[in-house]
Scaffold this motif. Structure first.
Motif, PDB file in Angstrom:
ATOM      1  N   UNK A  33       0.794  -1.294  -0.067  1.00 40.12           N
ATOM      2  CA  UNK A  33       0.067  -0.087  -0.027  1.00 40.12           C
ATOM      3  C   UNK A  33       0.866   1.452   0.113  1.00 40.12           C
ATOM      4  N   UNK A  34       2.067   1.142   0.582  1.00 35.62           N
ATOM      5  CA  UNK A  34       2.642   2.442   0.789  1.00 35.62           C
ATOM      6  C   UNK A  34       3.591   2.630  -0.568  1.00 35.62           C
ATOM      7  N   UNK A  35       3.882   1.674  -1.337  1.00 31.55           N
ATOM      8  CA  UNK A  35       4.478   1.965  -2.753  1.00 31.55           C
ATOM      9  C   UNK A  35       3.438   2.406  -3.472  1.00 31.55           C
ATOM     10  N   UNK A  36       2.002   2.378  -3.377  1.00 30.48           N
ATOM     11  CA  UNK A  36       0.995   2.793  -4.022  1.00 30.48           C
ATOM     12  C   UNK A  36       0.767   4.347  -3.551  1.00 30.48           C
ATOM     13  N   UNK A  37       0.853   4.557  -2.424  1.00 30.91           N
ATOM     14  CA  UNK A  37       0.574   5.795  -1.801  1.00 30.91           C
ATOM     15  C   UNK A  37       1.515   7.005  -2.309  1.00 30.91           C
ATOM     16  N   UNK A  38       2.633   6.516  -2.197  1.00 29.41           N
ATOM     17  CA  UNK A  38       3.931   7.357  -2.231  1.00 29.41           C
ATOM     18  C   UNK A  38       4.346   7.440  -3.696  1.00 29.41           C
ATOM     19  N   UNK A  39       4.296   6.168  -4.513  1.00 30.46           N
ATOM     20  CA  UNK A  39       4.760   6.136  -5.832  1.00 30.46           C
ATOM     21  C   UNK A  39       6.262   6.588  -5.973  1.00 30.46           C
ATOM     22  N   UNK A 103      -0.252  13.163  -3.849  1.00 28.36           N
ATOM     23  CA  UNK A 103      -0.965  13.771  -4.647  1.00 28.36           C
ATOM     24  C   UNK A 103      -2.393  12.999  -4.840  1.00 28.36           C
ATOM     25  N   UNK A 104      -3.378  13.963  -5.098  1.00 27.22           N
ATOM     26  CA  UNK A 104      -4.702  13.738  -4.864  1.00 27.22           C
ATOM     27  C   UNK A 104      -5.022  12.254  -5.973  1.00 27.22           C
ATOM     28  N   UNK A 105      -4.098  11.967  -6.907  1.00 28.69           N
ATOM     29  CA  UNK A 105      -4.340  10.741  -7.462  1.00 28.69           C
ATOM     30  C   UNK A 105      -3.810   9.607  -6.804  1.00 28.69           C
ATOM     31  N   UNK A 106      -2.814   9.536  -6.031  1.00 26.96           N
ATOM     32  CA  UNK A 106      -2.437   8.671  -5.416  1.00 26.96           C
ATOM     33  C   UNK A 106      -3.119   8.619  -4.050  1.00 26.96           C
ATOM     34  N   UNK A 107      -3.825   9.427  -3.448  1.00 25.15           N
ATOM     35  CA  UNK A 107      -4.931   9.607  -2.554  1.00 25.15           C
ATOM     36  C   UNK A 107      -5.951   8.597  -2.991  1.00 25.15           C
ATOM     37  N   UNK A 108      -6.314   8.952  -4.149  1.00 22.96           N
ATOM     38  CA  UNK A 108      -7.661   8.196  -4.778  1.00 22.96           C
ATOM     39  C   UNK A 108      -7.008   6.467  -4.767  1.00 22.96           C
ATOM     40  N   UNK A 110      -5.409   5.042  -2.549  1.00 19.58           N
ATOM     41  CA  UNK A 110      -5.412   4.554  -1.347  1.00 19.58           C
ATOM     42  C   UNK A 110      -7.025   4.503  -0.975  1.00 19.58           C
ATOM     43  N   UNK A 111      -7.704   5.277  -1.290  1.00 12.55           N
ATOM     44  CA  UNK A 111      -9.256   5.323  -1.418  1.00 12.55           C
ATOM     45  C   UNK A 111      -9.887   3.967  -1.990  1.00 12.55           C
ATOM     46  N   UNK A 112      -9.331   3.754  -3.357  1.00 10.72           N
ATOM     47  CA  UNK A 112      -9.945   2.804  -3.994  1.00 10.72           C
ATOM     48  C   UNK A 112      -9.447   1.491  -3.274  1.00 10.72           C
ATOM     49  N   UNK A 113      -8.313   1.332  -2.450  1.00 12.30           N
ATOM     50  CA  UNK A 113      -8.053   0.184  -1.931  1.00 12.30           C
ATOM     51  C   UNK A 113      -8.855   0.209  -0.492  1.00 12.30           C
ATOM     52  N   UNK A 114      -9.250   1.217   0.065  1.00  6.22           N
ATOM     53  CA  UNK A 114      -9.954   1.436   1.183  1.00  6.22           C
ATOM     54  C   UNK A 114     -11.203   0.710   1.122  1.00  6.22           C
ATOM     55  N   UNK A 115     -11.878   0.802  -0.179  1.00  5.41           N
ATOM     56  CA  UNK A 115     -13.153   0.054  -0.306  1.00  5.41           C
ATOM     57  C   UNK A 115     -12.945  -1.430  -0.077  1.00  5.41           C
ATOM     58  N   UNK A 116     -11.861  -1.868  -0.241  1.00  2.66           N
ATOM     59  CA  UNK A 116     -11.759  -3.520  -0.040  1.00  2.66           C
ATOM     60  C   UNK A 116     -11.380  -3.699   1.725  1.00  2.66           C
ATOM     61  N   UNK A 117     -11.175  -2.461   2.345  1.00  2.00           N
ATOM     62  CA  UNK A 117     -11.002  -2.498   3.822  1.00  2.00           C
ATOM     63  C   UNK A 117     -12.455  -2.637   4.716  1.00  2.00           C
ATOM     64  N   UNK A 118     -12.255  -3.323   5.831  1.00  2.00           N
ATOM     65  CA  UNK A 118     -13.488  -3.320   6.750  1.00  2.00           C
ATOM     66  C   UNK A 118     -13.416  -1.988   7.419  1.00  2.00           C
TER      67      UNK A 118
END
Length: 208
Positions: A33-39, A103-108, A110-118
Motif C-alpha cells: 500500500x505504501x508503494x502505491x500511496x507514495x509512488x 498527490x490527489x491521484x495517489x490519495x485516490x 489509497x481510497x480505492x484500496x480502502x473500499x476493500x477494507x473493513x
C-alpha cells in the motif's frame, strides 16, 4: 532464548519502524500500500517518507507512539502497531498524507484500496504491522509483543481485538491463529487483486 524486552517506541526508532512497516505492507509481494500511496521507486526515499509519517505531528495510526518494540540484548528484533480506531481515524491519515505532498491521484489509489477494507469498529483495539526481524522465527518474540498489547487493551477497557490479514499471507495468518485469533469475515476485491495480486483481506478477532 535470552530475555525479550518490550518497550514503547520513541521517535528515534523511526528508521526501524519504517523498515518494519514496509516489510509488513508488502507481505511477500513486490509492492504494498505504501508503494502505491507514495509512488516512489527508490527504497531509501520511500523509507524517508515513511519516517516522516511515523514522526508527523498529526498522530495517525502509523505514529511511533502506537508501536511496541521487542529487543534482545539491545537489538531490536520485532515490532507491533496497536491503536484505537476511534482516535487514529482515516481523516487524520488523509491530512498527514496531504501534508507529506501525496498527490490527489495517489490519495485516490489509497481510497480505492480502502473500499476493500473493513469499516473500523470504534469499540475495538486494532493490531497491525506485526513483524519479526529477518533471522528470527521464534514465535516467542511475537507472543510477547501481542501479550503486552492485549494487556494494554484490557486496561483501557477493550474486550475485542481485531487485525486484518491479506488472503494468501499464509505465514502471518498462521501466527495469528496460533495466538488464538479467528477469522470472522473475508472481503474479496478486484481492485486489490489488480494492484497486489491477492484476492482480498480477512478480518480476525480475539476476545479478551
Amino acid at each position: 532464548m535470552k530475555k525479550i524486552e518490550i518497550r514503547k517506541a520513541l521517535s528515534g526508532d523511526s528508521k526501524f519502524l519504517a523498515l518494519s512497516m514496509l516489510k509488513s505492507s508488502r507481505a511477500g509481494k513486490r509492492t504494498g500500500i505504501f508503494d502505491l500511496i507514495f509512488d516512489i521507486d527508490n527504497k531509501e526515499l520511500l523509507l524517508n517518507k515513511l519516517e516522516q509519517l511515523i514522526t508527523s505531528e498529526i498522530k495517525t495510526y502509523c505514529h511511533y507512539s502506537n508501536f511496541l518494540i521487542a529487543s534482545i540484548d539491545g537489538e531490536d528484533v520485532g515490532t507491533l502497531c496497536n491503536y484505537e480506531p476511534r482516535i487514529a481515524t482515516e481523516e487524520l491519515l488523509s491530512k498527514a498524507l496531504e501534508k507529506l505532498g501525496v498527490s490527489e491521484e495517489n490519495e485516490e489509489h489509497s481510497s480505492m484500496i480502502s473500499l476493500c477494507a473493513f469499516q473500523s469498529d470504534k469499540r475495538t483495539w486494532m493490531l497491525d504491522f506485526l513483524v519479526e526481524k529477518d533471522g528470527y522465527s521464534d514465535l516467542v518474540i511475537i507472543k510477547e509483543l501481542v501479550k503486552k498489547s492485549l494487556l494494554t487493551a484490557s486496561l483501557k477497557g477493550y474486550r475485542i481485538v481485531h487485525t486484518v490479514v491479506e488472503i494468501g499471507s499464509a505465514d502471518i495468518m498462521l501466527v495469528y491463529k496460533k495466538l488464538g485469533f479467528k477469522v470472522i469475515n473475508e472481503k474479496k476485491c478486484e481492485v486489490f487483486k489488480e494492484k497486489f495480486g491477492r484476492s482480498g483481506v480477512a478480518l480476525l478477532e480475539f476476545h479478551l
